[in-house]
Design an enzyme around this catalytic site. Sequence first.
Site, PDB file in Angstrom:
ATOM      1  N   HIS A   1       0.695  -1.074   0.033  1.00 30.78           N
ATOM      2  CA  HIS A   1       0.054   0.153  -0.021  1.00 30.78           C
ATOM      3  C   HIS A   1       0.792   1.414  -0.180  1.00 30.78           C
ATOM      4  CE1 HIS A   1      -2.680   3.366   1.371  1.00 30.78           C
ATOM      5  NE2 HIS A   1      -3.425   2.721   1.139  1.00 30.78           N
TER       6      HIS A   1
ATOM      7  N   GLU B   1       7.643   5.051  -3.137  1.00 27.68           N
ATOM      8  CA  GLU B   1       8.178   4.838  -4.238  1.00 27.68           C
ATOM      9  C   GLU B   1       9.115   3.362  -4.134  1.00 27.68           C
ATOM     10  OE1 GLU B   1       8.070   6.252  -7.422  1.00 27.68           O
ATOM     11  OE2 GLU B   1       6.747   7.661  -6.702  1.00 27.68           O
TER      12      GLU B   1
ATOM     13  N   GLY C   1     -10.102  -5.289  -0.471  1.00 27.08           N
ATOM     14  CA  GLY C   1     -11.024  -4.124  -0.620  1.00 27.08           C
ATOM     15  C   GLY C   1     -11.148  -3.305  -1.678  1.00 27.08           C
TER      16      GLY C   1
END
Lengths: 120, 120
Positions: free
Chosen positions: B9, B45, B73
């Site tokens: 994430h 990054e 999700g």
Amino acid sequence: MKALILFGHGARDMRWREPFDRLAALWSQQIPSTPVELAFLELMEPSLENAIGLLCAKGATSITIVPVFFGQGGHLRNDFPVLLEACRRQYPDISLSATPAVGESETVLQAIVKFGIKHL
Amino acid sequence: MKALILFGHGARDMRWREPFDRLAALWSQQIPSTPVELAFLELMEPSLENAIGLLCAKGATSITIVPVFFGQGGHLRNDFPVLLEACRRQYPDISLSATPAVGESETVLQAIVKFGIKHL
């Protein structure tokens, strides 16, 4: 009595919690003497506070909270300690302890490597 | 040549990525013939696109992307397929495939149960 809370982030999409439900089911099958509840930081129920309440009602006196997060960023370093402290004030007779995030576990990381190898 | 991307994430706190760095290091030690890169959905990054570019430069022709997420999700169900499709258009000569999220792996869930037992 000891008990366990699997503490996750939470998400808008209810399907997000499926692995958490599976995790709780695995726990219950394997360690049925130690009740388990899920708890979520946001967007899903129960909250940490409510999960502690549920376990108290079952007779828990000592609860281990496992943060089911990979990384330890703002949520675990800032939000979680504040939340835990508030829960300690609310449940002064319950011993509440927290483990590191599961992403700190070499066994968990190794399981992810295995998963990658299987799909290569 | 095959290659692997561990896709997470991302977070504001740079320390959040530590388990991801450890994961990539474990992979490199154990499967040195298959280059690995991390990639992040946001806040960190490289992006997925840039990670694919890095692996292409090393000669990769077929890349497996492992979403290092527990739940599936909105990020994995909505954002990720769009991102993957854009990467496929940008790198038409590279075969890009994605595995389910690591939270779907019974081995990963079992490793988390073990971690909980150890800390009980």
